[in-house]
Design a protein around this motif. Sequence first.
Motif, PDB file in Angstrom:
ATOM      1  N   ALA A 298      -8.756  10.557  -8.314  1.00  0.00           N
ATOM      2  CA  ALA A 298      -7.607  10.261  -7.274  1.00  0.00           C
ATOM      3  C   ALA A 298      -8.226   9.818  -6.001  1.00  0.00           C
ATOM      4  O   ALA A 298      -7.922   9.260  -5.164  1.00  0.00           O
ATOM      5  N   LEU A 299      -9.257  10.529  -5.595  1.00  0.00           N
ATOM      6  CA  LEU A 299     -10.257  10.433  -4.501  1.00  0.00           C
ATOM      7  C   LEU A 299     -10.722   9.131  -4.371  1.00  0.00           C
ATOM      8  O   LEU A 299     -10.603   8.692  -3.395  1.00  0.00           O
ATOM      9  N   LEU A 300     -11.405   8.531  -5.688  1.00  0.00           N
ATOM     10  CA  LEU A 300     -12.040   7.375  -5.627  1.00  0.00           C
ATOM     11  C   LEU A 300     -10.735   6.394  -5.472  1.00  0.00           C
ATOM     12  O   LEU A 300     -11.156   5.320  -4.626  1.00  0.00           O
ATOM     13  N   THR A 301      -9.840   6.561  -6.035  1.00  0.00           N
ATOM     14  CA  THR A 301      -8.539   5.540  -5.875  1.00  0.00           C
ATOM     15  C   THR A 301      -8.303   5.334  -4.676  1.00  0.00           C
ATOM     16  O   THR A 301      -7.739   4.150  -3.809  1.00  0.00           O
ATOM     17  N   THR A 302      -7.893   6.746  -3.820  1.00  0.00           N
ATOM     18  CA  THR A 302      -7.458   6.602  -2.437  1.00  0.00           C
ATOM     19  C   THR A 302      -8.649   5.675  -1.692  1.00  0.00           C
ATOM     20  O   THR A 302      -8.231   4.960  -0.821  1.00  0.00           O
ATOM     21  N   GLY A 303      -9.998   5.867  -1.827  1.00  0.00           N
ATOM     22  CA  GLY A 303     -10.803   5.330  -1.124  1.00  0.00           C
ATOM     23  C   GLY A 303     -10.859   3.747  -1.410  1.00  0.00           C
ATOM     24  O   GLY A 303     -10.950   2.926  -0.465  1.00  0.00           O
ATOM     25  N   ARG A 304     -10.620   3.551  -2.653  1.00  0.00           N
ATOM     26  CA  ARG A 304     -10.551   2.043  -2.940  1.00  0.00           C
ATOM     27  C   ARG A 304      -9.188   1.349  -2.393  1.00  0.00           C
ATOM     28  O   ARG A 304      -9.424   0.233  -1.904  1.00  0.00           O
ATOM     29  N   ASN A 305      -8.168   1.832  -2.210  1.00  0.00           N
ATOM     30  CA  ASN A 305      -6.983   1.261  -1.731  1.00  0.00           C
ATOM     31  C   ASN A 305      -7.137   1.277  -0.127  1.00  0.00           C
ATOM     32  O   ASN A 305      -6.727   0.392   0.370  1.00  0.00           O
ATOM     33  N   VAL A 306      -7.736   2.161   0.406  1.00  0.00           N
ATOM     34  CA  VAL A 306      -7.950   1.995   1.665  1.00  0.00           C
ATOM     35  C   VAL A 306      -9.046   0.884   2.043  1.00  0.00           C
ATOM     36  O   VAL A 306      -8.834   0.149   2.826  1.00  0.00           O
ATOM     37  N   GLY A 307     -10.180   0.670   1.284  1.00  0.00           N
ATOM     38  CA  GLY A 307     -10.898  -0.375   1.238  1.00  0.00           C
ATOM     39  C   GLY A 307     -10.301  -1.564   0.997  1.00  0.00           C
ATOM     40  O   GLY A 307     -10.500  -2.735   1.757  1.00  0.00           O
ATOM     41  N   ALA A 308      -9.320  -1.764   0.205  1.00  0.00           N
ATOM     42  CA  ALA A 308      -8.474  -3.024  -0.044  1.00  0.00           C
ATOM     43  C   ALA A 308      -7.918  -3.424   1.194  1.00  0.00           C
ATOM     44  O   ALA A 308      -7.637  -4.687   1.587  1.00  0.00           O
ATOM     45  N   PHE A 309      -7.346  -2.707   2.336  1.00  0.00           N
ATOM     46  CA  PHE A 309      -6.907  -3.064   3.535  1.00  0.00           C
ATOM     47  C   PHE A 309      -7.997  -3.804   4.319  1.00  0.00           C
ATOM     48  O   PHE A 309      -7.513  -4.931   5.190  1.00  0.00           O
ATOM     49  N   SER A 310      -9.108  -3.713   3.934  1.00  0.00           N
ATOM     50  CA  SER A 310     -10.163  -4.635   4.763  1.00  0.00           C
ATOM     51  C   SER A 310     -10.074  -5.925   4.120  1.00  0.00           C
ATOM     52  O   SER A 310     -10.846  -6.754   4.709  1.00  0.00           O
ATOM     53  N   SER A 311      -9.533  -6.352   3.126  1.00  0.00           N
ATOM     54  CA  SER A 311      -9.375  -7.691   2.596  1.00  0.00           C
ATOM     55  C   SER A 311      -8.193  -8.240   2.859  1.00  0.00           C
ATOM     56  O   SER A 311      -7.661  -9.094   2.480  1.00  0.00           O
ATOM     57  N   GLY A 312      -7.256  -7.446   3.713  1.00  0.00           N
ATOM     58  CA  GLY A 312      -6.005  -7.952   4.395  1.00  0.00           C
ATOM     59  C   GLY A 312      -4.986  -7.765   3.125  1.00  0.00           C
ATOM     60  O   GLY A 312      -4.062  -8.436   3.378  1.00  0.00           O
ATOM     61  N   THR A 313      -5.005  -6.904   2.369  1.00  0.00           N
ATOM     62  CA  THR A 313      -3.957  -6.491   1.321  1.00  0.00           C
ATOM     63  C   THR A 313      -3.621  -5.228   0.879  1.00  0.00           C
ATOM     64  O   THR A 313      -4.412  -4.353   1.581  1.00  0.00           O
ATOM     65  N   GLU A 314      -2.456  -4.916   0.724  1.00  0.00           N
ATOM     66  CA  GLU A 314      -2.074  -3.256   0.480  1.00  0.00           C
ATOM     67  C   GLU A 314      -2.944  -3.003  -0.736  1.00  0.00           C
ATOM     68  O   GLU A 314      -3.477  -3.659  -1.641  1.00  0.00           O
ATOM     69  N   GLY A 315      -3.285  -1.652  -1.024  1.00  0.00           N
ATOM     70  CA  GLY A 315      -4.050  -1.007  -2.014  1.00  0.00           C
ATOM     71  C   GLY A 315      -3.197  -1.550  -3.328  1.00  0.00           C
ATOM     72  O   GLY A 315      -2.045  -1.515  -3.302  1.00  0.00           O
ATOM     73  N   PHE A 316      -4.001  -1.657  -4.516  1.00  0.00           N
ATOM     74  CA  PHE A 316      -3.349  -1.919  -5.736  1.00  0.00           C
ATOM     75  C   PHE A 316      -3.940  -1.262  -6.941  1.00  0.00           C
ATOM     76  O   PHE A 316      -3.634  -1.286  -7.876  1.00  0.00           O
TER      77      PHE A 316
END
Length: 268
Positions: free
Chosen positions: A67-85
């Motif tokens: 769950a923690l890794l997933t949260t980090g990945r979703n936050v990182g996805a914002f750097s690509s201009g998209t919502e977390g998926f």
Amino acid sequence: MDIRQLARGTVEWSRIERVVRTLAERYDREVVRVEFLEADNWLSTPCVIDDEWFVKIVTRQNALVHALLTTGRNVGAFSSGTEGFFDRFDTPLQMVEHEYEATRKMREIGLNAPRPLEAFEVNGLGVLVLEYLPDFRTFEDLSDREVAARAPELFEMLATLHAHRLAHGDLRAENILVCDGEIYFIDATSVHADRVPETTAYDLACAMAVLEPRLGARETVRIAAGVYDAAGLLSAREFLDFVRLRPDHEFDSTALRSEVEKIADLGR
């Protein structure tokens, strides 16, 4: 203590014994032989039973780390201009059920993946049982020449996955196996089913990140362009910097971006 060992935690031997006894009962065996694998894994305790079954034992701590890794990945996805998926799981059972279903779906559409046998819960632990592939190499283990020969097949397999509106979500060298001369996908993670363009682009970016250190940016993009069109490559370009932030990918994102843009310019 190594940070991964600390994060993964330790499963009490009594609980492991209960899992093993349950497996013996379910498969009608009086005795089974267990071999624990020296895998640097955050999300499960892996073992092999009787050289037939690959078993993952997932704890609540594994689910929390996921769950923690997933949260980090979703936050990182914002750097690509998209919502977390990326999807998260609340329980160990949900984790193993997802991997069971993801593996089943990959096999259903004709892709190679270990045959899933079952996913169930024992005393709060999630248990996934897959066929054991005893003699495999990961993409990390291949020579550069072998990687170059296998690269078109890798992109073709990804394209098949994406054509069926599916995604891997965690494509890296350790999750691409070669066994009996065939490529296998393992360890697919859960992504939102309604975000196909984003998850397709992310998978493609990950595949290029796997290949670039071995083949170079130009050859990697050239091979990818034989399967994906310029629009697909440009979409993947937007995720390269995000993928580069992951500790399990080391590659030249600037060189890849440049080669993708050259291919796109030629296609215009």
